[in-house]
Design a protein around this motif. Structure first.
Motif, PDB file in Angstrom:
ATOM      1  N   GLN A 174      13.416 -17.377  -4.138  1.00 57.49           N
ATOM      2  CA  GLN A 174      13.320 -18.824  -4.316  1.00 57.49           C
ATOM      3  C   GLN A 174      14.679 -19.513  -4.226  1.00 57.49           C
ATOM      4  O   GLN A 174      14.750 -20.740  -4.139  1.00 57.49           O
ATOM      5  CB  GLN A 174      12.711 -19.132  -5.683  1.00 57.49           C
ATOM      6  N   ALA A 175      15.745 -18.736  -4.267  1.00 60.47           N
ATOM      7  CA  ALA A 175      17.092 -19.303  -4.341  1.00 60.47           C
ATOM      8  C   ALA A 175      17.640 -19.625  -2.955  1.00 60.47           C
ATOM      9  O   ALA A 175      17.289 -18.994  -1.954  1.00 60.47           O
ATOM     10  CB  ALA A 175      18.027 -18.334  -5.058  1.00 60.47           C
ATOM     11  N   GLY A 176      18.527 -20.621  -2.913  1.00 55.57           N
ATOM     12  CA  GLY A 176      19.270 -20.894  -1.702  1.00 55.57           C
ATOM     13  C   GLY A 176      20.323 -19.831  -1.484  1.00 55.57           C
ATOM     14  O   GLY A 176      20.458 -18.887  -2.275  1.00 55.57           O
ATOM     15  N   GLU A 177      21.112 -19.978  -0.441  1.00 56.29           N
ATOM     16  CA  GLU A 177      22.092 -18.944  -0.107  1.00 56.29           C
ATOM     17  C   GLU A 177      23.126 -18.761  -1.219  1.00 56.29           C
ATOM     18  O   GLU A 177      23.463 -17.628  -1.584  1.00 56.29           O
ATOM     19  CB  GLU A 177      22.775 -19.285   1.216  1.00 56.29           C
ATOM     20  N   ALA A 178      23.616 -19.869  -1.775  1.00 55.65           N
ATOM     21  CA  ALA A 178      24.600 -19.750  -2.856  1.00 55.65           C
ATOM     22  C   ALA A 178      23.964 -19.119  -4.093  1.00 55.65           C
ATOM     23  O   ALA A 178      24.599 -18.320  -4.791  1.00 55.65           O
ATOM     24  CB  ALA A 178      25.176 -21.124  -3.202  1.00 55.65           C
ATOM     25  N   GLY A 179      22.720 -19.468  -4.358  1.00 59.93           N
ATOM     26  CA  GLY A 179      22.020 -18.892  -5.494  1.00 59.93           C
ATOM     27  C   GLY A 179      21.750 -17.414  -5.315  1.00 59.93           C
ATOM     28  O   GLY A 179      21.886 -16.624  -6.256  1.00 59.93           O
ATOM     29  N   GLN A 180      21.368 -17.015  -4.114  1.00 57.33           N
ATOM     30  CA  GLN A 180      21.153 -15.594  -3.845  1.00 57.33           C
ATOM     31  C   GLN A 180      22.444 -14.811  -4.043  1.00 57.33           C
ATOM     32  O   GLN A 180      22.451 -13.733  -4.635  1.00 57.33           O
ATOM     33  CB  GLN A 180      20.649 -15.400  -2.417  1.00 57.33           C
ATOM     34  N   GLU A 181      23.537 -15.380  -3.559  1.00 59.09           N
ATOM     35  CA  GLU A 181      24.827 -14.710  -3.736  1.00 59.09           C
ATOM     36  C   GLU A 181      25.140 -14.534  -5.224  1.00 59.09           C
ATOM     37  O   GLU A 181      25.612 -13.473  -5.656  1.00 59.09           O
ATOM     38  CB  GLU A 181      25.932 -15.513  -3.053  1.00 59.09           C
ATOM     39  N   ALA A 182      24.878 -15.575  -5.998  1.00 59.67           N
ATOM     40  CA  ALA A 182      25.147 -15.503  -7.432  1.00 59.67           C
ATOM     41  C   ALA A 182      24.292 -14.430  -8.097  1.00 59.67           C
ATOM     42  O   ALA A 182      24.798 -13.599  -8.875  1.00 59.67           O
ATOM     43  CB  ALA A 182      24.889 -16.870  -8.071  1.00 59.67           C
ATOM     44  N   LEU A 183      22.996 -14.431  -7.814  1.00 55.67           N
ATOM     45  CA  LEU A 183      22.103 -13.448  -8.426  1.00 55.67           C
ATOM     46  C   LEU A 183      22.461 -12.028  -7.980  1.00 55.67           C
ATOM     47  O   LEU A 183      22.415 -11.081  -8.775  1.00 55.67           O
ATOM     48  CB  LEU A 183      20.653 -13.762  -8.062  1.00 55.67           C
ATOM     49  N   LEU A 184      22.847 -11.877  -6.730  1.00 58.01           N
ATOM     50  CA  LEU A 184      23.198 -10.555  -6.215  1.00 58.01           C
ATOM     51  C   LEU A 184      24.529 -10.058  -6.776  1.00 58.01           C
ATOM     52  O   LEU A 184      24.789  -8.852  -6.765  1.00 58.01           O
ATOM     53  CB  LEU A 184      23.234 -10.575  -4.689  1.00 58.01           C
ATOM     54  N   SER A 185      25.345 -10.958  -7.272  1.00 60.51           N
ATOM     55  CA  SER A 185      26.581 -10.517  -7.915  1.00 60.51           C
ATOM     56  C   SER A 185      26.266  -9.662  -9.139  1.00 60.51           C
ATOM     57  O   SER A 185      27.028  -8.764  -9.508  1.00 60.51           O
ATOM     58  CB  SER A 185      27.440 -11.717  -8.326  1.00 60.51           C
ATOM     59  N   ILE A 186      25.124  -9.932  -9.770  1.00 62.81           N
ATOM     60  CA  ILE A 186      24.666  -9.108 -10.897  1.00 62.81           C
ATOM     61  C   ILE A 186      23.849  -7.924 -10.391  1.00 62.81           C
ATOM     62  O   ILE A 186      24.084  -6.776 -10.769  1.00 62.81           O
ATOM     63  CB  ILE A 186      23.818  -9.951 -11.872  1.00 62.81           C
ATOM     64  N   LEU A 187      22.895  -8.195  -9.519  1.00 63.24           N
ATOM     65  CA  LEU A 187      21.980  -7.148  -9.060  1.00 63.24           C
ATOM     66  C   LEU A 187      22.708  -6.023  -8.324  1.00 63.24           C
ATOM     67  O   LEU A 187      22.252  -4.873  -8.339  1.00 63.24           O
ATOM     68  CB  LEU A 187      20.914  -7.769  -8.156  1.00 63.24           C
ATOM     69  N   SER A 188      23.837  -6.326  -7.698  1.00 66.10           N
ATOM     70  CA  SER A 188      24.577  -5.296  -6.971  1.00 66.10           C
ATOM     71  C   SER A 188      25.179  -4.248  -7.906  1.00 66.10           C
ATOM     72  O   SER A 188      25.686  -3.219  -7.443  1.00 66.10           O
ATOM     73  CB  SER A 188      25.686  -5.929  -6.121  1.00 66.10           C
ATOM     74  N   ARG A 189      25.112  -4.503  -9.188  1.00 65.12           N
ATOM     75  CA  ARG A 189      25.581  -3.522 -10.174  1.00 65.12           C
ATOM     76  C   ARG A 189      24.503  -2.498 -10.529  1.00 65.12           C
ATOM     77  O   ARG A 189      24.742  -1.586 -11.325  1.00 65.12           O
ATOM     78  CB  ARG A 189      26.045  -4.239 -11.446  1.00 65.12           C
ATOM     79  N   TYR A 190      23.320  -2.673  -9.944  1.00 64.80           N
ATOM     80  CA  TYR A 190      22.192  -1.803 -10.269  1.00 64.80           C
ATOM     81  C   TYR A 190      21.622  -1.183  -8.997  1.00 64.80           C
ATOM     82  O   TYR A 190      20.638  -1.664  -8.428  1.00 64.80           O
ATOM     83  CB  TYR A 190      21.118  -2.607 -11.008  1.00 64.80           C
ATOM     84  N   PRO A 191      22.243  -0.105  -8.510  1.00 60.97           N
ATOM     85  CA  PRO A 191      21.852   0.488  -7.227  1.00 60.97           C
ATOM     86  C   PRO A 191      20.425   1.047  -7.201  1.00 60.97           C
ATOM     87  O   PRO A 191      19.855   1.221  -6.131  1.00 60.97           O
ATOM     88  CB  PRO A 191      22.880   1.608  -7.026  1.00 60.97           C
TER      89      PRO A 191
END
Length: 273
Positions: free
Chosen positions: A171-188
């Motif tokens: 549901q997020a825009g590109e900036a929002g996806q980047e923000a959420l993925l900054s956390i999610l990328s810590r969980y492989p």
């Protein structure tokens, strides 16, 4: 309660103290070293401008709601919010949570007040309003201080918030996806994170550096071909190349050698490798 300029009062107190004790200080470094002790002495000393009350006692007896409301009162009066007030809110602990969350959610409140409330809630290690914080990420801009602070609160929430982050991601825009993925990328091990990162990396080449860093942190070797292909792109900047190189190395890949003699950042750094 009228906002009192405690910082201004401390400055006046300090000037008086220095006038009386000027022979005790040999240089400014000595004074700077003593500053915490001097401030402690100031807040513990009964003051005429507080009718004999010590500054550290000024906020005693106030409810958590009243203390949080004072943040806005100070800002509205253009008086520096005193550390004594923030300390009093921290001392309230969980009793202050509802008032802080209400301030955070109040779109009519001053931006600085909401920012202080977000930071206080996180520093006090109280339960974060994760649904609210996630909603801020959906249509955020890249440069959004309040959403960034909320993102730190989401990160502090740990694995419990991962399902909600994954649900919000499409549901997020590109900036929002980047923000959420900054956390999610810590969980492989979280399903779907790799695919989401790859889609964004491919769609937004202007964010190569930060997204490459997230892919490197995620640790999925499937990203190597895409990272390597981007590393040889003629449009690539030197700074983006540095991040790509780090990500490729983190994933165990071979980094393509490049020359960036015409890149302004490369020249500014003196051609360092």
């Amino acid at each position: 309660m009228t906002p009192i300029d405690f910082d201004g009062q401390f400055s006046r107190w300090l000037r008086g103290f220095l006038e009386e004790n000027q022979d005790r200080f040999e240089d400014i470094g000595q004074l700077e070293t003593m500053m915490p002790q001097l401030y402690e002495r100031f807040v513990q000393t009964p003051a005429d401008w507080l009718s004999g009350l010590a500054p550290e006692r000024y906020f005693d007896g106030q409810s958590a709601d009243s203390l949080v409301t004072m943040i806005e009162s100070y800002l509205a009066a253009e008086v520096q919010v005193p550390e004594l007030l923030l300390d009093a809110i921290v001392d309230e602990g969980a009793r202050a949570r509802d008032a802080l969350v209400a301030l955070i959610a109040d779109v009519a409140a001053a931006h600085e007040a909401r920012l202080m409330a977000v930071n206080l809630l996180r520093e006090m290690e109280l339960p974060q309003p994760t649904d609210l914080y996630i909603s801020w990420q959906l249509d955020r801009a890249l440069d959004d201080e309040l959403a960034d602070c909320a993102l730190e609160g989401l990160e502090a929430a740990g694995e419990a918030v991962l399902p909600a982050l994954m649900e919000a991601l499409p549901q997020a825009g590109e900036a929002g996806q980047e923000a959420l993925l900054s956390i999610l990328s810590r969980y492989p091990e979280e399903p779907g994170v790799y695919e989401a990162l790859i889609r964004l990396f491919d769609a937004v080449p202007g964010r190569t550096a930060v997204l490459a860093a997230y892919l490197g942190r995620l640790g999925d070797e499937r990203a190597l071909p895409l990272l390597t292909a981007r590393a040889v792109s003629p449009e690539l900047s030197y700074l983006d190349y540095i991040e790509l190189r780090s990500a490729i190395e983190a994933l165990g890949g071979e980094v393509p050698e490049r020359e960036f003699d015409d890149d302004p950042a490369y020249r500014a750094l003196g051609g360092m490798e």
